[in-house]
Design an enzyme around this catalytic site. Structure first.
Site, PDB file in Angstrom:
ATOM      1  N   SER A   1       0.768  -1.247   0.000  1.00 30.40           N
ATOM      2  CA  SER A   1       0.000   0.000   0.000  1.00 30.40           C
ATOM      3  C   SER A   1       0.796   1.293   0.000  1.00 30.40           C
ATOM      4  O   SER A   1       0.231   2.341  -0.320  1.00 30.40           O
ATOM      5  CB  SER A   1      -0.914   0.027   1.217  1.00 30.40           C
ATOM      6  OG  SER A   1      -1.753  -1.081   1.161  1.00 30.40           O
TER       7      SER A   1
HETATM    8  C1  59J Z   1      -3.092  -7.271   4.051  1.00 26.73           C
HETATM    9  C2  59J Z   1      -1.959  -8.044   1.198  1.00 26.73           C
HETATM   10  C3  59J Z   1      -1.376  -9.739  -0.428  1.00 26.73           C
HETATM   11  C4  59J Z   1      -1.133  -9.769  -1.887  1.00 26.73           C
HETATM   12  C5  59J Z   1      -4.171  -8.119   3.898  1.00 26.73           C
HETATM   13  C6  59J Z   1      -2.457  -7.153   5.256  1.00 26.73           C
HETATM   14  C7  59J Z   1      -3.299  -8.315  -0.858  1.00 26.73           C
HETATM   15  C8  59J Z   1      -3.388  -8.892  -2.175  1.00 26.73           C
HETATM   16  C9  59J Z   1      -2.415 -10.286  -3.912  1.00 26.73           C
HETATM   17  C10 59J Z   1      -4.596  -8.886   4.991  1.00 26.73           C
HETATM   18  C11 59J Z   1      -2.872  -7.891   6.324  1.00 26.73           C
HETATM   19  C12 59J Z   1      -3.951  -8.765   6.187  1.00 26.73           C
HETATM   20  C13 59J Z   1      -1.801  -9.426  -4.967  1.00 26.73           C
HETATM   21  S1  59J Z   1      -4.801  -3.685   6.098  1.00 26.73           S
HETATM   22  O1  59J Z   1      -1.260  -2.175   3.463  1.00 26.73           O
HETATM   23  O2  59J Z   1      -4.332  -4.963   2.269  1.00 26.73           O
HETATM   24  O3  59J Z   1      -0.974  -0.703   7.355  1.00 26.73           O
HETATM   25  O4  59J Z   1      -2.207  -0.131   8.949  1.00 26.73           O
HETATM   26  O5  59J Z   1      -0.961  -8.354   1.812  1.00 26.73           O
HETATM   27  O6  59J Z   1      -4.169  -7.523  -0.473  1.00 26.73           O
HETATM   28  O7  59J Z   1      -4.382  -8.699  -2.909  1.00 26.73           O
HETATM   29  O8  59J Z   1      -4.343  -9.504   7.257  1.00 26.73           O
HETATM   30  N1  59J Z   1      -2.979  -1.899   6.014  1.00 26.73           N
HETATM   31  N2  59J Z   1      -2.912  -4.146   3.755  1.00 26.73           N
HETATM   32  N3  59J Z   1      -2.788  -7.072   1.635  1.00 26.73           N
HETATM   33  N4  59J Z   1      -2.236  -8.654  -0.023  1.00 26.73           N
HETATM   34  N5  59J Z   1      -2.344  -9.628  -2.628  1.00 26.73           N
HETATM   35  C14 59J Z   1      -4.009  -2.459   5.203  1.00 26.73           C
HETATM   36  C15 59J Z   1      -3.485  -2.835   3.834  1.00 26.73           C
HETATM   37  C16 59J Z   1      -2.447  -1.824   3.528  1.00 26.73           C
HETATM   38  C17 59J Z   1      -3.147  -1.460   7.257  1.00 26.73           C
HETATM   39  C18 59J Z   1      -4.326  -1.727   8.058  1.00 26.73           C
HETATM   40  C19 59J Z   1      -5.092  -2.955   7.696  1.00 26.73           C
HETATM   41  C20 59J Z   1      -3.365  -5.121   2.932  1.00 26.73           C
HETATM   42  C21 59J Z   1      -5.198  -0.495   8.011  1.00 26.73           C
HETATM   43  C22 59J Z   1      -2.622  -6.431   2.936  1.00 26.73           C
HETATM   44  C23 59J Z   1      -2.028  -0.722   7.897  1.00 26.73           C
HETATM   45  O9  59J Z   1      -2.827  -0.664   3.365  1.00 26.73           O
END
Ligand code: 59J
Length: 570
Positions: free
Chosen positions: A304
């Site tokens: 992200s």
């Molecule tokens: C995630 C991913 C993996 C790869 C998901 C993190 C995907 C995805 C395929 C579930 C933990 C979790 C290409 S979440 O970084 O969305 O930083 O405070 O690792 O989505 O499609 O249990 N970050 N993270 N996703 N994958 N593939 C959010 C988010 C991010 C946060 C929190 C909660 C993911 C607010 C991550 C943060 O922004």
């Protein structure tokens, strides 16, 4: 000559001569004459003809040309604080065939060397057939003098320099190390080896048969000392970044971590800390894991933290005016039989909220409305497909997939940071474009006197808008609230990335990230924090990396005397 009775012409013996006596007498005379001629000839050859050669041979026993070690240049931080210094040392060596056998002398030698007598005896025995062995390498001149004062035969000294690293483990991977022969092996010590090393000189000396110096005759060539390397890092910021990183890695039981801090106006690397680390002054039993300057040589899937950069490309198309709203309900969607998820159902989100909530669906829906691969193109323009150009050994180039037969899901994944790999340094450098009205600054490990020209990558107005959105994302109620710095405005983005293992994305292994810019009103620093595989209950970027960012950036802004641009919140 005296063995021949040649001159025996005494009358007493004459009558006793046998009949053949006369002929024999002449024969002997002739032989003697020939012998004397040969001797005379030899004398002439030795004294006249071979003289220069023989004299040269004799002098070679005592007249020698010896190398003069060149002083290796110092490495300092941007304010001249020493980070690598060469100090004079003495290496003691022996010719085992000349070292006395005498028990008392051996014991005195062992004591002066601070080695057990048995060890010394055993080594001298082992090298008995050789003419050279080290006794002790790189002693302080005082310690070596205690040995030399014994004036033992067969014990010699060689003057050298040894590298000392005052910052120890704090900057170990960046500075690197030299080997025992004073040659750079890792890091900047390796990258700038020719510059730092200088050129050894030569001197002519007279030594006695035991090899002890009798007289310094002349310097044939002065040693040319190496150059001094001034790094961009600020030692104070480096210490702080390292301390906070180490504490966070320990607190969360993580595998490692990185902090990179860039000057937002020049691209200079003000701090670059890595965990795990090692002590460059004592490398006995070091863990090779600690050697890597992960910030530059390792790449990872960024997740992200790429969203603001991707968003800059989306905004620039003009397709998404400020009022744009995306419906992200129900928090998941299927593309090419592949499910994209947000961790919650956020419903309708505007563009700033997509960044603030970090909505994967929001980013994907915007991206899939476009016909052109603007996001991967933007990543390339920001330098994620090439080395940052610092000259650091093993600098990673990252990778952005080439636009051949992209699937919609891959295209979507790129927009929220998956399917590419980047280094922490590349990430920090890309964010200088957001801090700098769209101009990316190439990172520099060395201090620069003048900011290099920025590379215009993002439309200036778009860059400013992204900065404002990131500012809004670090608010008291946001997931990134722990990145706030008292007294200063902060713009930033969290990231929590599932790590990949042998069988794809892992359920319980994450990377926690935070990238931020401060102060927002007049950006001074860009900082990337990455914590690799925190093992506690907390693993979100907002919980693990953001607090490190807050502490490091807060102290840095105060140390740099940056005027606060915000009233402190209670
Ligand atoms: C995630 C991913 C993996 C790869 C998901 C993190 C995907 C995805 C395929 C579930 C933990 C979790 C290409 S979440 O970084 O969305 O930083 O405070 O690792 O989505 O499609 O249990 N970050 N993270 N996703 N994958 N593939 C959010 C988010 C991010 C946060 C929190 C909660 C993911 C607010 C991550 C943060 O922004």
């Amino acid at each position: 000559m005296s063995a021949t009775p040649s001159s025996g012409v005494t009358p007493r013996r004459r009558p006793a001569s046998p009949p053949m006596g006369r002929a024999r007498y002449f024969l002997v005379l002739v032989l003697v004459a020939i012998g004397m001629l040969l001797l005379a000839g030899r004398i002439v050859t030795l004294h006249v003809l071979d003289r220069p050669f023989l004299q040269g041979q004799g002098n070679a026993r005592i007249l020698r040309t010896e190398p003069l070690s060149a002083h290796r240049g110092m490495i300092t931080d941007r304010h001249g604080e020493p980070l690598a210094i060469s100090t004079p040392v003495v290496t003691l060596w022996a010719n085992p065939q000349e070292v006395p056998e005498d028990r008392i002398q051996r014991l005195m030698l062992a004591q002066a060397l601070e080695t057990p007598l048995e060890t010394l005896d055993a080594r001298l025995e082992r090298y008995a057939e050789h003419e050279f062995m080290y006794l002790r390498r790189q002693l302080t001149p005082q310690a070596a003098q205690r040995v030399l004062d014994l004036r033992l035969a067969g014990v010699y000294a060689q003057h050298e320099y040894k590298r000392y690293y005052p910052a120890g483990e704090v900057a170990a991977q960046l500075i690197g190390v030299t080997n025992v022969d004073d040659r750079g092996q890792e890091g900047l010590e390796l990258a700038y080896q020719p510059f730092l090393a200088g050129t050894p000189g030569q001197r002519r000396v007279v030594k006695d048969r035991r090899g002890q110096l009798v007289r310094d005759l002349e310097v044939l060539r002065e040693a040319e000392p190496g150059g001094e390397l001034t790094l961009a890092i600020d030692q104070r910021l480096q210490y702080m970044a390292y301390r906070e990183l180490k504490a966070a890695v320990a607190e969360h039981g993580a595998d490692g971590g990185i902090v990179v801090m860039l000057d937002a106006r020049t691209g200079e690397v003000l701090a670059m800390a890595n965990q795990p680390s090692y002590n460059p002054n004592n490398r006995a039993g070091l863990d090779p894991q600690g050697l890597r300057n992960r910030a530059i040589v390792d790449v990872f899937e960024p997740g992200s933290v790429m969203k603001p950069l991707a968003m800059s490309a989306l905004l620039e198309t003009g397709e998404f005016p400020p009022g744009t709203v995306v419906d992200t309900a129900p928090g998941w969607m299927v593309i090419d039989r592949f499910t994209i998820k947000d961790i919650r159902n956020y419903g309708e989100l505007n563009l700033a909220e997509i960044l603030e909530k970090s909505s994967n669906i929001g980013m994907s829906k915007l991206t899939l409305q476009l016909d052109d691969p603007v996001v991967p193109e933007r990543y390339r323009a920001l330098g994620f497909d090439r080395v940052p150009g610092t000259g650091f050994p093993g600098e990673a180039s990252g990778s952005v997939p080439a636009p051949v037969r992209w699937s919609s899901s891959q295209w979507a994944a790129l927009s929220y940071g998956y399917g590419l790999s980047v280094s922490a340094l590349q990430l920090a450098s890309a964010y200088t474009a957001i801090a700098n009205h769209g101009e990316r600054l190439p990172p520099s490990l060395l201090r620069v006197d003048q900011a290099p020209p920025g590379e215009p990558v993002i439309d200036p107005q778009v860059a400013d808008r992204i900065l404002a959105m990131m500012d809004q994302a670090v608010e008291p109620e946001s997931g990134a609230r722990r990145a706030q710095v008292p007294g200063y405005s902060v713009a930033g983005k969290t990231g929590t990335v599932r790590k990949t293992g042998g069988a794809g994305y892992q359920e319980n292994a994450y990377r926690s990230l935070f990238v931020g810019i401060a102060p927002v009103s007049e950006p001074r620093i860009v900082t990337v924090v990455m914590i690799d595989h925190p093992r506690g209950d907390d693993y979100f970027g907002g919980a693990v990396a953001a607090p490190v960012f807050s502490r490091v950036v807060g102290s840095a802004l105060r140390l740099l005397d940056v005027p606060p641009d915000q009233r402190e919140r209670p």
